[in-house]
Motif scaffolding. Structure first.
Motif, short mmCIF file in Angstrom:
data_model
loop_
_atom_site.label_atom_id
_atom_site.label_comp_id
_atom_site.label_asym_id
_atom_site.label_seq_id
_atom_site.Cartn_x
_atom_site.Cartn_y
_atom_site.Cartn_z
N ASP A 636 0.99 -1.13 -0.05
CA ASP A 636 -0.03 -0.11 0.06
C ASP A 636 0.83 1.30 -0.06
O ASP A 636 0.59 2.35 -0.57
N LYS A 637 1.89 1.16 0.75
CA LYS A 637 2.76 2.33 1.02
C LYS A 637 3.40 2.69 -0.38
O LYS A 637 3.47 3.72 -0.94
N MET A 638 4.01 1.62 -1.13
CA MET A 638 4.72 1.72 -2.40
C MET A 638 3.73 2.25 -3.51
O MET A 638 4.40 2.86 -4.37
N ILE A 707 10.67 1.76 -8.60
CA ILE A 707 10.25 1.11 -7.52
C ILE A 707 8.60 0.81 -7.88
O ILE A 707 8.33 -0.57 -7.71
N LYS A 708 7.81 1.55 -8.36
CA LYS A 708 6.40 0.96 -8.84
C LYS A 708 6.56 -0.11 -10.06
O LYS A 708 5.62 -0.92 -9.73
N ASP A 709 7.37 0.04 -10.80
CA ASP A 709 7.64 -1.23 -11.40
C ASP A 709 8.06 -2.59 -11.01
O ASP A 709 7.42 -3.53 -11.30
N THR A 710 8.70 -2.30 -10.20
CA THR A 710 9.24 -3.46 -9.40
C THR A 710 8.23 -4.04 -8.51
O THR A 710 7.87 -5.33 -8.39
N ILE A 711 7.21 -3.08 -7.78
CA ILE A 711 6.27 -3.60 -7.00
C ILE A 711 5.26 -4.22 -7.92
O ILE A 711 4.71 -5.30 -7.52
N ASN A 712 4.86 -3.67 -9.15
CA ASN A 712 3.78 -4.58 -9.80
C ASN A 712 4.37 -5.81 -10.22
O ASN A 712 3.74 -6.89 -10.35
N LYS A 713 5.88 -6.14 -10.26
CA LYS A 713 6.60 -7.26 -10.84
C LYS A 713 6.31 -8.20 -9.37
O LYS A 713 5.88 -9.47 -9.45
N PHE A 714 6.47 -7.53 -8.36
CA PHE A 714 6.47 -8.31 -6.98
C PHE A 714 4.90 -8.82 -6.84
O PHE A 714 4.84 -9.95 -6.45
N ILE A 715 4.01 -8.01 -7.09
CA ILE A 715 2.58 -8.58 -7.11
C ILE A 715 2.25 -9.80 -7.81
O ILE A 715 1.57 -10.73 -7.37
N ASN A 731 -5.31 -4.66 -8.27
CA ASN A 731 -6.22 -3.59 -8.77
C ASN A 731 -5.97 -2.45 -7.92
O ASN A 731 -6.13 -1.36 -8.40
N ARG A 732 -5.49 -2.15 -6.86
CA ARG A 732 -5.12 -1.11 -5.99
C ARG A 732 -4.02 -0.41 -6.57
O ARG A 732 -4.02 0.84 -6.67
N ALA A 733 -3.04 -1.21 -7.32
CA ALA A 733 -2.19 -0.47 -8.08
C ALA A 733 -2.47 0.20 -9.23
O ALA A 733 -1.56 0.52 -10.21
N GLY A 734 -3.59 0.10 -9.67
CA GLY A 734 -4.29 0.65 -10.65
C GLY A 734 -4.55 -0.01 -12.20
O GLY A 734 -4.26 0.16 -13.10
N GLU A 736 -5.55 -3.18 -14.62
CA GLU A 736 -6.93 -4.05 -15.04
C GLU A 736 -6.76 -5.56 -14.46
O GLU A 736 -5.96 -6.30 -14.40
N VAL A 737 -8.04 -6.06 -14.31
CA VAL A 737 -8.28 -7.30 -14.07
C VAL A 737 -7.82 -8.42 -15.33
O VAL A 737 -8.07 -7.95 -16.39
N SER A 738 -6.93 -9.26 -15.28
CA SER A 738 -6.62 -10.14 -14.06
C SER A 738 -5.25 -10.23 -14.05
O SER A 738 -4.56 -10.31 -14.95
N VAL A 739 -4.56 -10.07 -12.89
CA VAL A 739 -3.27 -10.52 -12.77
C VAL A 739 -2.73 -11.79 -13.43
O VAL A 739 -1.62 -12.06 -13.79
N PHE A 740 -3.81 -12.78 -13.40
CA PHE A 740 -3.40 -14.20 -13.88
C PHE A 740 -3.38 -14.11 -15.36
O PHE A 740 -3.06 -15.16 -16.06
N ASN A 741 -3.85 -13.05 -16.08
CA ASN A 741 -3.50 -12.91 -17.56
C ASN A 741 -2.20 -12.05 -17.66
O ASN A 741 -2.08 -11.89 -18.87
N THR A 742 -1.30 -11.88 -17.05
CA THR A 742 0.09 -11.34 -17.01
C THR A 742 0.90 -12.56 -17.15
O THR A 742 0.56 -13.62 -16.47
#
Length: 817
Positions: A636-638, A707-715, A731-734, A736-742
């Motif tokens: 949330d912070k990142m 950092i935000k790129d890395t956080i997206n990767k981390f998620i 979703n909170r990181a803005g 689209e659904v779904s992370v499982f399609n990445t």
RNA sequence: GCGGGUAUGGCGGAAUUGGCAGACGCGCCGGACUUAGAAUCCGGUGUUUAACGACGUGAAGGUUCAAGUCCUUUUACCCGCACCA
């Protein structure tokens, strides 16, 4: 905060988005990930189900993110004794209780949030499934692989049914632990023995636990030996013995036949008749448990007849004894007391001859110590065969017997044919009709399914419940149209579960058991996961049935499960197996409700080595709850960092990305190998590295883009482990659904490049200090750096250096005198 | 009896090919924050020693510059088969 509300929210979205569906267009990338389906006997899923399905769902989601088209179905192995026993106790019909349990379990499985393809569901007690189980039976019948014979079968007096050999555990019923007895009944068998050699041979190519392969190997029990024919003295009769030690044939001092053997009555002389009959009776009533008793004394009686040794032409006594099994080999053995412990004990007890025919080849002292059962050596007292080694003799003697038409080489298997008849109600009826005129008539395929009637008195009394249903039993012969009766036994539920892996991908096919062309694309199962208790039965039967379907031309697949994993067992907090009587049962629902599915699943994955399992730990769950809080606060912070215009990548960031990418490499490896515990440990390490970075660098100095790129990767890294939580964070990181399609992130090697590396320096194998050397240094260069290090002298204490060993990029070891 | 497996801190467990034993987590100890507690964040934590150091992967040997890992012997527990000729 993460919890069950987040679970529900995303479960609904996934449902709408059909995330678990299978796109047939991507068949070239298919990945068939299968968990053993559940048995809806208990009302609810227990921890064991979760431990099977949760981590494997993580694996399946990982595969999906790797770009595979994942097929992960779920169903219910719904026929079987527990539902019927429950019905007998409570009066609730098995159909009703089973359907209710399935409903409950389905909703639990959905609360788990696993990526199950519910469109592909199969339920074995439904007509559209058991129709094809019956069809399969008919196929085997047609192929000569299903046959009926009178057999002395294992009988459970409590379940009132026949049991397969595999269902008798230490003389007790596998299900209810009653003492198993024997009974003569006409039963249906599947000729699995026809496939013994292929079932054994096929194991080699399978990616299965070695232990499981070993269990199947033992169960098939291949034994290579010889067969020898003994004529009965003075009668026009003979019988064969099977032996792996034909080299000892000249030492035969008597032969033993199983009491049940048909030849026994023909060879028993009048003066021994009474004794033999009494002995046979005694053997009949003996229970499995008595038979297996370890210290049981060997017994037997003389038949009065003599057999002629085909090599020495000596006359030897013919005995019957129950230490000889009617169902193995030929049911007759030649006894060589000098070289077989069992025969020795027996011979001593009944004062039979003991004649040594093998002398040890390697020792000078040829002693006739009665306790020494020479395994191999040189033949003595064996006429023309004297001087041969055991191996030579096995060959020569068998060839000699073959020439005389009194023997041959022979391979024997311990595997017995599969008894599939059950005198119970809750199973698929065997599709056979008995007609006085036409005999055994298979039900025509167009008349399938033979429906299991609902209104039946299913209280057990030793007869099949179906036999008491007039409307079921009475039918007309499909052949002559005359009055006929149906088979009233049902099929062993292992028949239902032996082919379900073929039905999932084509579960709605009403024309055929499945479409061959399609199934050959979907099978084999790429990863099969379930309990180790199925090593001998289910897994062997499923392999057998697959080969039968192949030989019938319905598939090209020979092995259904390419790769197999057994999950471990979760024990109660006290270290004992969970059981109601011990009061140590953990209810998954309570935890899922309180903390959410992901916490529960993560706990199960982190707390144990997957294939080992272990005792439940309440503290472990609390720790996982805490970790989710820590992770959520970090993300949330990142996510909400105000964008800075910092373009430079600081050393702190380089260090973070170095750790991050290094661990990503490990996590990919861990997931591929189902090492969930270490995978999660690495996710925690990444979390710790992020916290450290966050503490060391002021927000305004952070390279927020990086950092935000890395956080997206981390998620995305976390997604397979904690699917609901990650989708929420995604979703909170803005996004689209779904992370499982990445795509699942892999290591970005650019971040791993370092100019210098650290390597440890040992003195006589003990690490003393660490030196920093330029990457790719030559060994001589490294040696120089180490020897010039000012710290070295302090550790040498004046001792002289004898040798320096440099292992490139790994370690330096200095050997001192 | 035969076959297979396991054994690592106070605890759950890491160590992918012989190369820094104890990753990660729990627990415990300390610090920060707080009126205080809870929560949180940070640090420490194999044993022993005042320290340098020594010792340490069930036990005993061995191979090796180097062993949790390889070899031999052995103990305990778990699993499979068990009169299979």
């Amino acid at each position: 905060m993460y919890g069950k509300d987040i679970d529900r929210k995303w479960q609904k979205v996934w449902d709408d988005e059909k995330i678990a569906s299978f796109n047939k267009k991507n068949i070239d990338k298919k990945y068939y990930c299968l968990e053993m389906f559940s048995y809806p006997s208990g009302a609810k899923l227990h921890v064991g189900h979760w431990y099977n399905y949760g981590p494997v769902d993580t694996f399946a989601r990982f595969k999906k993110m790797q770009g595979y088209e994942v097929f992960q179905p779920m169903g219910f192995d719904a026929f079987g004794l527990p539902a019927e026993n429950y019905a007998i106790k409570t009066g609730i019909h098995p159909y009703d209780s089973t359907m209710k349990n399935i409903e409950t379990m389905e909703s639990q499985l959905k609360a788990m949030g696993a990526m199950f393809n519910w469109d592909a569901e199969v339920v074995t007690c439904k007509e559209d499934y058991y129709k094809w189980t019956q069809w399969l039976f008919l196929k085997l019948y047609e192929m000569g692989l299903a046959y009926r014979k009178k057999a002395n079968v294992n009988w459970c007096p409590s379940c009132n049914t026949v049991l397969a050999n595999e269902q008798v555990v230490e003389g007790l019923c596998e299900r209810c632990s009653s003492v198993v007895t024997k009974k003569d009944l006409t039963q249906w068998f599947f000729k699995i023995t026809d496939y013994a050699e292929e079932l054994l041979d096929g194991l080699k190519e399978l990616d299965w636990p070695e232990k499981t392969k070993k269990i199947q190997t033992n169960w098939i029990g291949k034994s290579t030996g010889s067969i020898a024919t003994f004529k009965v003295d003075g009668k026009d009769l003979s019988f064969d013995v099977f032996t792996t030690r034909v080299d000892t044939i000249c030492g035969v001092s008597y032969v033993v036949i199983a009491p049940e053997h048909e030849i026994v009555d023909k060879i028993t002389t009048d003066e021994h008749k009474k004794e033999v009959e009494e002995y046979k009776e005694k053997c009949k009533i003996i229970t499995e448990i008595d038979r297996l008793a370890e210290d049981r004394e060997k017994t037997g009686v003389f038949t009065g007849s003599y057999a002629i040794n085909p090599v020495t032409l000596e006359k030897v006594q013919i005995w019957i004894a129950d230490y000889v099994l009617a169902t193995y080999g030929t049911g007759c053995v030649m006894a060589v007391p000098a070289h077989d412990e069992r025969d020795y004990i027996f011979a001593n007890k009944y004062n039979l001859d003991i004649k040594q025919v093998i002398a040890p080849s390697d020792s000078s002292n040829i002693n006739l110590d009665k306790e020494a059962y020479t395994e191999s050596g040189i033949l003595v007292n064996s006429g023309d065969f004297n001087g041969l080694t055991t191996d030579e003799a096995k060959k020569k003697i068998t060839e000699y017997l073959k020439e005389k038409k009194l023997g041959d080489f022979k391979v024997t298997y311990r595997l017995r044919d599969w008894l599939v008849s059950r005198q119970r109600y809750w199973g698929a009826p065997i599709p056979i009709i008995y007609c006085d005129k036409c005999g055994v008539v298979p039900v025509p395929e167009k008349d399938l399914p033979v429906k299991l009637p609902y209104n039946v008195e299913f209280k057990p009394d030793g007869k099949s419940p179906l036999a008491k249903s007039e409307e079921f039993v009475n039918t007309t012969c499909p052949h002559c149209g005359g009055k006929a009766k149906r088979e009233t036994d049902t099929l062993d539920t292992f028949v239902c579960s032996s082919w379900y892996q073929f039905r999932y991908p084509d579960n709605k096919n009403s024309e055929k058991i499945f479409d061959t062309e399609w199934i050959d694309k979907m099978l084999p199962v790429d990863k099969y996961v379930g309990g180790p208790e199925h090593a001998a039965m289910h897994l062997l039967y499923a392999r057998f049935i697959t080969k039968v379907l192949r030989d019938a031309g319905y598939t090209k697949v020979s092995e259904p499960f390419k790769s197999l994993v057994h999950q471990g067992l979760i024990l109660g907090p006290d270290g004992n197996k969970m059981s109601k009587s011990k009061g140590n049962v953990i209810s998954p629902d309570d935890y899922v409700d309180k903390y959410g599915s992901d916490v529960f699943r993560m706990y199960l994955m982190f707390g144990f080595s997957y294939v080992e399992g272990g005792p439940w730990s309440e503290e472990g769950v609390t720790a996982m709850v805490k970790y989710f809080g820590r992770l959520e606060r970090l993300l949330d912070k990142m996510i909400s960092l105000k964008d800075t215009n910092v373009d430079k990548i600081s050393n702190n960031e380089k260090e973070l990305l170095y750790i991050f990418n290094n661990l990503i490499k490990g996590i990919n490896y861990d997931l591929e190998h189902m090492q969930f515990n270490t995978g999660i440990a690495k996710i925690m390490e990444i979390t710790n590295a992020f916290y450290k970075y966050d503490q060391s660098v002021e927000d305004e100095n952070k390279n927020t883009k990086l950092i935000k790129d890395t956080i997206n990767k981390f998620i995305r890294i976390i997604a397979p482990f904690a699917p609901h939580f990650s989708e929420e964070m995604w979703n909170r990181a803005g996004n689209e659904v779904s992370v499982f399609n990445t795509e699942y992130p892999t290591c970005d090697n650019r971040w791993l490049e370092k100019d210098e590396i650290e390597i440890p320096v040992q003195i006589n194998g003990n690490v003393k200090f660490v030196v920093t050397i330029p990457k790719d240094s030559e060994n001589e260069q490294v040696e120089k750096i180490v020897l010039n290090d000012e710290r070295l002298a302090g550790y040498l204490n004046g001792r002289s250096i004898k040798k320096v060993i440099v292992v490139r990029g790994k370690i330096v070891n200095i050997v001192v005198a």
